[in-house]
Each structure stands twice: as C-alpha cells, then as structure tokens.
Write a protein that holds these residues in place. Structure first.
Motif, PDB file in Angstrom:
ATOM      1  N   HIS A 105       0.843  -1.183   0.000  1.00  0.00           N
ATOM      2  CA  HIS A 105       0.000   0.000   0.000  1.00  0.00           C
ATOM      3  C   HIS A 105       0.885   1.241   0.000  1.00  0.00           C
ATOM      4  O   HIS A 105       2.062   1.180   0.358  1.00  0.00           O
ATOM      5  CB  HIS A 105      -0.951   0.008   1.200  1.00  0.00           C
ATOM      6  CG  HIS A 105      -1.967  -1.091   1.146  1.00  0.00           C
ATOM      7  ND1 HIS A 105      -3.069  -1.038   0.329  1.00  0.00           N
ATOM      8  CD2 HIS A 105      -2.024  -2.285   1.787  1.00  0.00           C
ATOM      9  CE1 HIS A 105      -3.781  -2.149   0.479  1.00  0.00           C
ATOM     10  NE2 HIS A 105      -3.164  -2.926   1.348  1.00  0.00           N
ATOM     11  N   VAL A 106       0.302   2.330  -0.394  1.00  0.00           N
ATOM     12  CA  VAL A 106       1.065   3.573  -0.561  1.00  0.00           C
ATOM     13  C   VAL A 106       1.387   4.178   0.804  1.00  0.00           C
ATOM     14  O   VAL A 106       0.489   4.401   1.624  1.00  0.00           O
ATOM     15  CB  VAL A 106       0.253   4.578  -1.414  1.00  0.00           C
ATOM     16  CG1 VAL A 106       1.025   5.882  -1.558  1.00  0.00           C
ATOM     17  CG2 VAL A 106      -0.051   3.980  -2.787  1.00  0.00           C
ATOM     18  N   CYS A 135      -5.651   3.810  -0.438  1.00  0.00           N
ATOM     19  CA  CYS A 135      -4.460   4.448  -1.004  1.00  0.00           C
ATOM     20  C   CYS A 135      -4.838   5.656  -1.859  1.00  0.00           C
ATOM     21  O   CYS A 135      -4.112   6.656  -1.911  1.00  0.00           O
ATOM     22  CB  CYS A 135      -3.665   3.438  -1.829  1.00  0.00           C
ATOM     23  SG  CYS A 135      -2.860   2.167  -0.812  1.00  0.00           S
TER      24      CYS A 135
END
Length: 301
Positions: free
Chosen positions: A14-15, A46
């Motif tokens: 995930h970011v 995200c």
C-alpha cells in the motif's frame, strides 16, 4: 523498488505517506508513479492517501476548484440499481482518459482537417483531372503531423497544461502520447490516399513516412528551445520552402506538377535520402530524451 507498507503478505503493498508526498510533488520516478497510479485504481484507502497529499501541494486549491466546478455541472445522479444487477464498468472512464491524452488527433478540428486534405486530393485528381496531385499531396503530407504536434501540446491545447505537466503522467510522457496519436492518424490515412492517386512521376506514396516522422520529432525536440508553435513554423515552413521554392509560381499546372515531382524525388527517393531522414529522426529522438525535464513547463509560445 517500491516504498510501501505491507499487511502481513509480502505480495500486498500500500502507498506510504512518503511515497504519496513524492508523487504529489512530481518527483517520483515514472515506473513507480505508473505502479502507484495502477494501484490506486482499485484501492480506495491508497487513493485517499494520495488525494490528501495532492491537496497539500500548491496545486491543491486549483484542483479543488476544478473538482467543485465539475461536480456542480453534473446532473443529479439517478437512483442506484441493486448491487447484484449493477455491472462494473471501467471502459468509459478509461476511454475518457485516453480521449483526453490523445489530444486533437481524435477530437477537435484537427481530424476533420486531415480528412478534408485526403478527400480534397482525391476530388482534385478524379474530379478535375488536375495533374500532379500525388506530388502536391507528398509536399503537404509531412507538414500535417507537424501541425498536429503543434496543436496537441501546450497551454493553447489544454487549459490545465501547467497542472498536467507537473504530474508524473504529464510532461514528456503526455507530449509523446499525443505525438503518437497524431502520427497514428495521419500516416496511414494520407499514405492510403497517396496510393489511390495517379503517380504522374511523383515518388511512391509511402516515401513521405520517414520525413513526416523526422519532422514531427524534430518539431517536438525544437519545441524544448523555442516553443511548439515556433518549432512547427520552422520545421514545416522549412520543408515547404525546400520543396515548393524551386517550383516557378507562373508555371502551368502540368509543368509545375512535373517540377514539383522532380524536386520531391531529390528529397525523398533513394537510399541516401531515406537514410538521411532516418538519421534525423533518431537524432531528434535523442535530443528529446536529453531535454526531457524541459517538457514539464509550458511549451506553447
């Protein structure tokens, strides 16, 4: 290497806040930016992280105003269909993105103008019997992609050019996307038209393909120094001057067509001429790559 967090599975990422901040500032390398953009298409969490980071940049207020204006212009949503019957559709959204990225090659007045050039050449050849129409088309055809490139990139082509150019999807990537779209439309259409016209001593219908590619890339490279419009005037005008300049203005239609066909043969026919155009295309591509950072600023003067 992705700078992201994981949730117990090495394959799930995930970011992170740092990655989102670098993306919003436009400093994230393109491969990582493409990966991030693909990921947020299906990850709402995200997407929210990236949106929050973008809102914190200088472009945030501008994007918020644009978003509010777009939402205000939309009609009231229709009642939602039952979840079991509502199909998932991504095609319209992706088609809209492709339509915007392609620029005037598929929208606006540029495509009708190319069609008019092709239809006009056929009408002139078979409707009036004017001699040397293929030579005239070969003289004009290399300028068509140049004009398309000039009209497809810059503030005059996109009101949000400054915002788009600052994103990882903008800049040179957007310029090349629109250049490819211009070439994909004009090269096959005008070449097919040339094949349908009488030869009348002119070079082959496909002889202009390398010059057209070289002039389009040359315009894009020169635009990094003088702007899109000026670059198009220099490359397109230089080509027209080279092929039309030696043709006397007072010549009759047949004589002018023969003289133009002779001049085009010098510029297009033979291994030497085509090799020179191929070299020019390669050199222009190298220059475009070397000048890559410049395309992140407006090139419309």
């Amino acid at each position: 290497m992705r700078h992201a967090t994981t949730n117990g599975d090495a394959r799930v990422w995930h970011v992170s806040d740092d990655l989102a901040a670098r993306y919003a500032e436009g400093v994230l390398p393109e491969p990582e930016a493409w990966s991030l953009e693909k990921h947020v298409e299906g990850c709402g969490g995200c997407a929210a992280t990236v949106s929050e980071a973008v809102r914190g940049t200088a472009a945030g207020p501008v994007l918020a105003e644009i978003r509010d204006a777009v939402l205000a212009s939309l009609p009231a949503p229709a009642p939602a269909a039952p979840a079991a019957r509502r199909p998932r559709r991504h095609v319209p959204h992706r088609f809209a993105r492709l339509l915007w990225a392609a620029g005037p090659a598929v929208r606006g007045a540029w495509l009708p103008a190319v069609l008019v050039v092709a239809a006009g050449a056929l009408a002139l050849a078979y409707g009036t019997g004017y001699p040397g129409v293929r030579a005239l088309l070969l003289a004009v055809a290399p300028v068509v992609p140049v004009a398309g490139v000039a009209l497809s990139y810059g503030p005059h082509a996109d009101p949000l050019h400054e915002v788009a150019a600052a994103t990882p999807g903008g800049g040179l990537r957007l310029a090349l996307t629109r250049t490819v779209a211009v070439l994909a439309v004009s090269l096959p259409l005008l070449t097919l038209t040339g094949l349908l016209l009488p030869a009348s001593g002119a070079p082959a219908a496909a002889a202009w393909l390398l010059p057209g590619l070289a002039l389009a890339l040359g315009s894009l490279a020169l635009a990094s120094f003088v702007g899109c419009r000026t670059a198009a005037l220099l490359t397109g005008g230089g080509w027209l001057l080279a092929v039309l300049g030696p043709v006397p203005a007072a010549s009759s239609g047949g004589a002018a067509g023969a003289r133009l066909a002779e001049q085009l043969s010098r510029c297009l026919d033979g291994v030497g001429a085509q090799s020179a155009w191929a070299s020019a295309a390669v050199l222009s591509a190298v220059l475009v790559t070397a000048r890559r950072p410049v395309y992140d600023r407006p090139l419309g003067r």
